[in-house]
Scaffold this active site. Structure first.
Site, PDB file in Angstrom:
ATOM      1  N   GLU A  84      83.835  57.131   6.149  1.00 51.33           N
ATOM      2  CA  GLU A  84      83.794  58.190   7.152  1.00 51.33           C
ATOM      3  C   GLU A  84      82.323  58.298   7.478  1.00 51.33           C
ATOM      4  O   GLU A  84      81.599  59.074   6.883  1.00 51.33           O
ATOM      5  CB  GLU A  84      84.360  59.484   6.570  1.00 51.33           C
ATOM      6  CG  GLU A  84      84.767  60.508   7.613  1.00 51.33           C
ATOM      7  CD  GLU A  84      83.723  61.596   7.738  1.00 51.33           C
ATOM      8  OE1 GLU A  84      82.889  61.477   8.666  1.00 51.33           O
ATOM      9  OE2 GLU A  84      83.746  62.537   6.957  1.00 51.33           O
ATOM     10  N   CYS A 119      79.082  66.274  11.041  1.00 50.38           N
ATOM     11  CA  CYS A 119      79.255  64.914  11.546  1.00 50.38           C
ATOM     12  C   CYS A 119      80.099  64.940  12.817  1.00 50.38           C
ATOM     13  O   CYS A 119      80.199  63.945  13.513  1.00 50.38           O
ATOM     14  CB  CYS A 119      79.844  63.985  10.494  1.00 50.38           C
ATOM     15  SG  CYS A 119      81.207  64.683   9.630  1.00 50.38           S
TER      16      CYS A 119
END
Lengths: 338, 338, 338, 338
Positions: A84, A119
């Site tokens: 990720e 993020c």
């Protein structure tokens, strides 16, 4: 937690800047009844952790962090990873201009809440020219100006220093046609140590044609994990250029397509691959209300976080048991070999 | 086909020994309407293919073949692979002795049909001592003896020569207590070229204690892609040793637990990880009647073949679109920043 | 609660004997935030409720109670009902005798916990003759004898009086070959008012052949909502008679097949239709540990309780929205009529 | 077929006008291998069939036909029915005017293909006033005029005579403000027997306010199983009146909301309950390309047709088997009674 639910014994490592938080979290879990031996927690630098992974050869490693380390881990662990990685997340405002105040507010939150340190933060805003004619940009500026250190609506940046953000901005401003929309200056009257960053919420405009040039593309799409975004605009006839830009980026985490025109949504969503894409007038890149799948797409190694499906993808695997108890038919006889 | 169903444009490479078959298959598909440009087909050696993969950098590579190449590909492609690697598949006969003829026939088919050239072929048979007291082994011998070149119930082995099979058998027979149960000789009166193998269906007994010794384990569990199996036996008290053996193997493709005792099934299945495990009196390692998931388990890179779920796992990925069209509530006002 | 989750506005009616409990439950829910107008609660006799239903014509009525009222409601409401009616639940002990103590304890709990006042209580026990040879029945008697009013392991029966239970027992004992296994007497030294029942845990043996006779079948399979069960036994050759008995009953709520023999389980489960059937050595008719579907089967009007699937079945319905936003193909022209 | 897939033995009855078709269909199935005893086929009038149902007491009856018979069957069979009854299907054209030719063509097909003899045919068209200003109505007239007996784009009406259709039209035209848009006359030069209907494709305009009046509502919403529709229009401020009209109808089969405005779609779909609702610019009431669920909604007895989910709903039911083989824990002891 997902790793635990699936019956694994995880080893947990977090960035040393936040390990004190995770330490407390684990103590809380122990207090709530988590057996001490169910999770191992390690505090180390990345080098030591890398050595540990190579020797322990875990069945799966979930990595959240920079693309550079992600690629190295994929090789070191021979593909037994889920990633990720970095998020350079875009938002597209479509041709239908509606609910200006609302959308300005969502943009401000997406780009600058938590000082842009998510993020899923909005890093690049594509405005349709219909929006350029509105007061959206001035509203964005007003909203950014509201943010102040006193109430922590801006704050320290953990992983990028003020100097490197300033340097990045200056490089961008050398691109012909680019300009500073607002921000661009360090915070004042603060006691944030210089190893952290301290910047006012900042937006830099770069013309779409310049973004697309090979020499600029990498610079413009560099993720700055702080209160910073790029803004650009496009004409209806340039939508294919925008779609090309999306295709050229390689971190397909979140995205937003702000429009209530189903045909526009279809076209953009159908030609992009971000893992978690929000669509519709209220689309955002971050902070969606429900707990949905969160992860990149378009990469076989892409991890997901948060949902049952994501947990099963990363922390479990398919296994098929076929039961065949019989009975053997009463008059069965040995058939010929094959 | 799965890659196509999911909307990919696959490049197909098969072993050069069978590429003529795939060539015809593709022509058949073209005849049935597959657009010519939907699949690329390449005939090359592995080295050239490896170069192609490195340069083309495909989003996903599904590899079926040896573990050695699989591990290399996982590194070269930085984890963008799914593997369906070698199968050294075991079968366990549980303590309940029933339907001897039926089970002997299934064992014969699992080990020797297609001359053992299936990645799901039975390579290692663990018999409970209750079975050792029956005529199972002599029935296995009789069934193996039925097989003959004339009706192709034995035939050429594509990837292992007669000599290397004989050498493997001889090494096994040096293990104390081991013995040849049947077979062990080359086929006679044939015109199979020496680059292929030509062996009678063969079974070698090796005592369980010897299998578990470090110096023997790798030899005993080497996959021979031909008409060959290891046979051993165990007492009820030795079940944990058998389970240790399963844990030490690293290719977890198929497996069979032949028993109608639910508690025995639970114990063996709960402590093993093979991807496709058959359970119950009629359990087999290969050739199950319905089209179910087929692939290894316990490895994050494990591929699956054949079912909708397998196709989605390998050839697609999760992507989440969240629609939020509104409306924005009527009296909405800009909230404070966060 | 399920009705609420699905967005309905339910009207709740419970038996007047327990309405005080539901009253408190609703007040608790209101305290936890349930809006006052979300549920209507009515205290009335059945006649009044029936009138209300006919006039209000609700979209769905979930009825839990006697078969007689259930059939009337199905007609009155023209089929807009789901029924979870009476339970006359059977348990079959298979040929494999194992874990005698455990199974005796489960039988005792299934038949007599809550003084048998659960719609899933065990009402009829079929023992394989292998079990008749064990001390199971004497263990059942010992366990029943442990129960006493002091610790409420027996207690008042809300809907059946002592006299009607005694009368039922006497009728059963007139069947040739039947006998009282234990119980059969009123509780002593108690202050339970005579409108309630007060019986010792009771079991009556009736021979299988007698159960099957037309004149006895209805009597034997009458549900007594109290601490009462019928016990019978069968030989392996009589399994088909047992299966016939199951088929002839019409309240298919719960059932248990106590055996670890997969072939026996297959045969019984495959030829019966009870909605919630427990299988395996630890099978019970009531009080299963996890929250699973609970409801009858084999009737289109059968309700389910407790699981998401049950809630959707009863309190929601399928509706299909097909979105087709276009676009209309560019060169589209009006085709001929059809 | 669905009934068969689920393992039932169905008795099939179709309207005697089409039983010759079903007869041939069954013979085809028999030719393809359907065992003769798997389906019973009966040709009878409704009265005989009703008697059969009452005596045979089938576990489930799927009825497709008029609401009147449906309600009778629901009572006769005590709710063991699923109904797919009459369809008086509406289409709403939203405020966004786009693709006029395309939408006119879809309206023509929805209302008049198969001479309107589909339970999903468009019976009532609500046009937003923005559409009234376009040439949509004249296009509808042109399309209706194309239809002729020669190529069977109009044809005989099986269940309504010409006279009763004319009478219905005349009654509608008595409503103040109503007018004949086109059609309204019998077909000419044909040999259709008078027991069938023979009408030109017809549309009658009725003002929305008149439709809503109690004395007119039933008349306007009477289903005519032939080439006939009602047309009306509404202003944006009248949307709630339109939604009231939808709520008052009681046959919620199919519907179409023609708009690409997501907020308009949300509002209409969220406040209506038709079982199969098409949404978006290309929405239709009938003849959708894929095989989706087809059935009414909002009624507990609503059937579905065509999809696996529908087949399971109607022809099967939930049954739950809970396996609990053990083992019983080693040191287990009999716990106290409860």
């Amino acid at each position: 937690m997902g790793a635990l639910y699936m019956g694994n014994k995880p080893v947990l490592k977090v960035d040393s800047k936040v390990s004190i938080v995770m330490d407390q979290m684990l103590r809380l879990l122990h207090n709530c009844g988590l057996p001490l031996e169910d999770v191992d927690f390690i505090n180390s630098d990345g080098k030591t952790m890398n050595k540990l992974l190579l020797e322990a050869n875990p069945r799966m490693t979930l990595f959240t962090g920079s693309s550079r380390v992600a690629e190295k881990l994929a090789v070191d662990l021979k593909g037994r990873v889920k990633l990720e990685d970095a998020g350079f997340d875009w938002k597209i405002l479509g041709p239908d201009v509606l609910q200006e105040d609302y959308i300005a507010w969502v943009c401000d939150q997406d780009a600058y809440a938590c000082s842009g340190q998510k993020c899923s933060a909005q890093s690049l805003l594509f405005m349709h020219e219909n929006w350029s004619k509105t007061s959206l940009l001035s509203k964005l500026k007003d909203l950014a100006d509201r943010r102040k250190l006193a109430d922590l609506t801006v704050g320290p940046v953990l992983t990028v220093t003020t100097d490197s953000m300033l340097e990045h901005i200056n490089k961008l401003l050398e691109i012909p046609g680019s300009k500073l929309l607002f921000g661009g200056q360090p915070l004042e009257d603060h006691s944030i140590p210089p190893i952290y960053g301290a910047m006012k919420p900042t937006a830099v405009y770069v013309p779409l044609e310049e973004i697309m040039k090979a020499k600029n593309f990498e610079l413009v799409t560099r993720e700055i994990f702080g209160p910073f975004q790029i803004v650009t605009d496009y004409k209806s006839s340039q939508l294919s250029v925008v779609l090309d830009a999306l295709e050229r980026m390689h971190n397909h985490l979140t995205a937003a397509v702000v429009s209530n025109d189903p045909l526009f949504l279809q076209e953009v969503i159908g030609q992009s691959v971000n893992g978690t894409a929000y669509a519709g007038l209220r689309a955002r890149t971050t902070g969606a209300p429900q707990n949905h799948w969160f992860g990149p797409a378009g990469d076989a190694r892409g991890a997901g976080i948060g949902t049952p499906e994501a947990i099963k993808l990363v922390w479990s695997c398919h296994r098929e048991i076929i039961y065949d108890f019989g009975p053997v038919p009463k008059n069965w006889e040995v058939p010929p070999s094959t």
